[in-house]
Design an enzyme around this catalytic site. Structure first.
Site, mmCIF file in Angstrom:
data_model
loop_
_atom_site.group_PDB
_atom_site.id
_atom_site.type_symbol
_atom_site.label_atom_id
_atom_site.label_comp_id
_atom_site.label_asym_id
_atom_site.label_seq_id
_atom_site.Cartn_x
_atom_site.Cartn_y
_atom_site.Cartn_z
ATOM 1 N N HIS A 134 2.359 -3.766 6.873
ATOM 2 C CA HIS A 134 1.372 -2.730 6.577
ATOM 3 C C HIS A 134 1.325 -1.754 7.751
ATOM 4 C CE1 HIS A 134 -0.669 -4.582 3.020
ATOM 5 N NE2 HIS A 134 -0.093 -5.665 3.504
ATOM 6 N N GLU A 172 1.597 3.459 3.056
ATOM 7 C CA GLU A 172 2.162 2.708 4.175
ATOM 8 C C GLU A 172 3.662 2.502 3.971
ATOM 9 O OE1 GLU A 172 -0.357 -0.754 4.565
ATOM 10 O OE2 GLU A 172 -2.169 0.486 4.684
ATOM 11 N N HIS A 209 0.841 -1.197 0.000
ATOM 12 C CA HIS A 209 0.000 0.000 0.000
ATOM 13 C C HIS A 209 0.875 1.246 0.000
ATOM 14 C CE1 HIS A 209 -3.563 -2.447 1.758
ATOM 15 N NE2 HIS A 209 -3.634 -2.365 0.440
ATOM 16 N N GLU A 213 0.731 -4.954 11.236
ATOM 17 C CA GLU A 213 0.286 -3.561 11.115
ATOM 18 C C GLU A 213 1.074 -2.703 12.107
ATOM 19 O OE1 GLU A 213 -1.920 -2.413 8.994
ATOM 20 O OE2 GLU A 213 -3.138 -4.112 8.340
#
Length: 425
Positions: free
Chosen positions: A333, A185, A182, A394
């Site tokens: 991420h 990110e 992404h 994350e």
């Protein structure tokens, strides 16, 4: 490249300031604003490097900055040169020069030979925005500093940029970490590159790494890193890509989603396809969910594409994974300080146990992926196809892109996960 001068702002200015800082301007702020202090530092640099001191960074000045961004110089041997005298001349480490030139006989340097001179500073910066350009500079510099590092490309992006990988080690146990599926990110990219640099240095010095023998890790594992899966999108978010056809197309897409800030809210590849919704693991269900949410055409995020594996970036990751024998994967991420470990009803052997270990060493929460985000990701496909542990990590808290100020704490929390991805297998 565009001229960078007084009044310029952005990521390219940060790179100029980073080079100047490494050159010796330790009081220079790396803030992306080309003000009077930066201008004066550029003029001094130009004067000392045979350039017209106009304070403007054009191609010739940028060429002189490149060794500082790549972390090494190339020296042509002259009469009387030795590796020791070169280490004094360049104010760098003798051991680093020896390691970077393994085929050179230090007692018989030949006049006219080219030798690599790694600078003494750490190569991976934590205080600038990332881009395809900077990542390529870092990988080149690491390859020079540590010739035992293997690098290559898994494919190309929409814009034709090679999707680089690094491989550290020669062991039978293959592991894969990836980052920046992404675009916004991108702070995940320096997480992997910093880990790579620290691991490579420990290997070179035959030291312990996180309490483990780096030499043993190197012999038992082959660690593959794909630090920038979505280079075009990252360049859009960090402002490197700010004009031209691809930029205009992305801006046109974004204008149809006025609630998503541009470019900071951009997650997709440069054609508006979310790369982490491109894998054949419940793709149809992901399509249904995202279309109900309003993402049925190219968008800054959450558009699954017309079919799975229609983007060059996701195809490259898919084929690269098929060609290897990865025992575990980590997909990086942001954000939320979460560890997602499961896909559908698949529960590979030891996957929860390893997830709990990751949670223990990081302080992150081990969680099940929310249903609406549970399909078509790389982690999902890997678990489904190989029935082996795959994780989405994350990092950080807040809104992506996360601020650079969070990096030290993020890396501290993730070091144990990155090391454990090898040692727990």
């Amino acid at each position: 490249m565009d001229l960078i001068r007084y009044g310029s702002r952005g990521t390219n200015v940060q790179y100029v300031q980073l080079a100047l800082y490494r050159y010796g301007n330790s009081n220079l702020a790396i803030d992306g604003i080309f003000g009077a202090q930066t201008q004066e530092a550029v003029r001094t640099f130009q004067s000392q490097n045979g350039l017209s001191p106009d304070g403007v960074v054009g191609p010739k000045t940028m060429e002189k900055f490149m060794p500082l961004l790549r972390g090494y110089a190339v020296h042509t041997v002259r009469s009387g040169d030795t590796f020791y005298t070169l280490s004094q001349d360049y104010q760098t480490d003798l051991g680093g020069i020896l390691r970077a030139n393994p085929t050179k006989d230090p007692d018989h340097l030949q006049i006219g030979d080219k030798v690599f001179i790694p600078y003494a500073f750490p190569l991976v910066p934590h205080n600038v925005n990332y881009s395809y350009f900077l990542t390529a500079c870092i990988i080149e510099g690491l390859s020079v500093r540590y010739p035992f590092l293997k690098t290559g490309s898994i494919g190309k992006s929409v814009m034709g940029r090679p999707l680089a990988y690094l491989c550290i080690g020669k062991g039978e146990k293959e592991i894969c970490y990836n980052a920046s599926h992404h675009a916004n990110e991108w702070l995940t990219t320096p997480v992997l590159l910093t880990f790579a640099e620290e691991y490579l240095e420990a290997c070179a010095l035959n030291e312990e790494f996180g309490g483990k023998s780096a030499k043993t890790l190197f012999s038992e594992y082959s660690l593959y890193l794909v630090p920038l899966v979505n280079p075009d999108g990252v360049d859009l978010v960090t402002g490197i890509l700010n004009a031209g056809g691809y930029y205009n197309y992305a801006k046109h897409i974004s204008e149809q989603y006025s609630n998503i800030p541009f470019p900071s809210g951009w997650k997709a590849n440069i054609e508006g396809v979310d790369l982490n919704l491109q894998y054949p693991a419940g793709w149809e269900e992901a399509k249904r969910i995202k279309e109900e949410q309003g993402f049925y055409k190219p968008a800054p995020r959450d558009f699954v594409g017309k079919a799975p594996l229609t983007t060059p970036e996701s195809i490259a990751m898919y084929k690269f994974t098929q060609a290897k024998n990865f025992r575990l994967t980590l997909s990086y991420h942001s954000q939320g300080e979460l560890i997602y470990w499961k896909y559908a009803d698949y529960e590979p052997e030891r996957s929860k146990e390893i997830a709990d270990y990751f949670g223990e060493v990081s302080g992150y929460t081990v969680a099940l992926t929310p249903y609406n985000s549970s399909f078509a990701g790389y982690k999902d496909w890997f678990i489904q196809n190989y029935n082996r542990p795959g994780y989405t990590i994350e990092i950080g808290t807040g809104q992506s892109p996360l601020p650079l100020a969070q990096f030290p704490e993020i890396y501290k929390k993730n070091f144990g996960i990155l090391l454990g991805g090898m040692t727990q297998m």
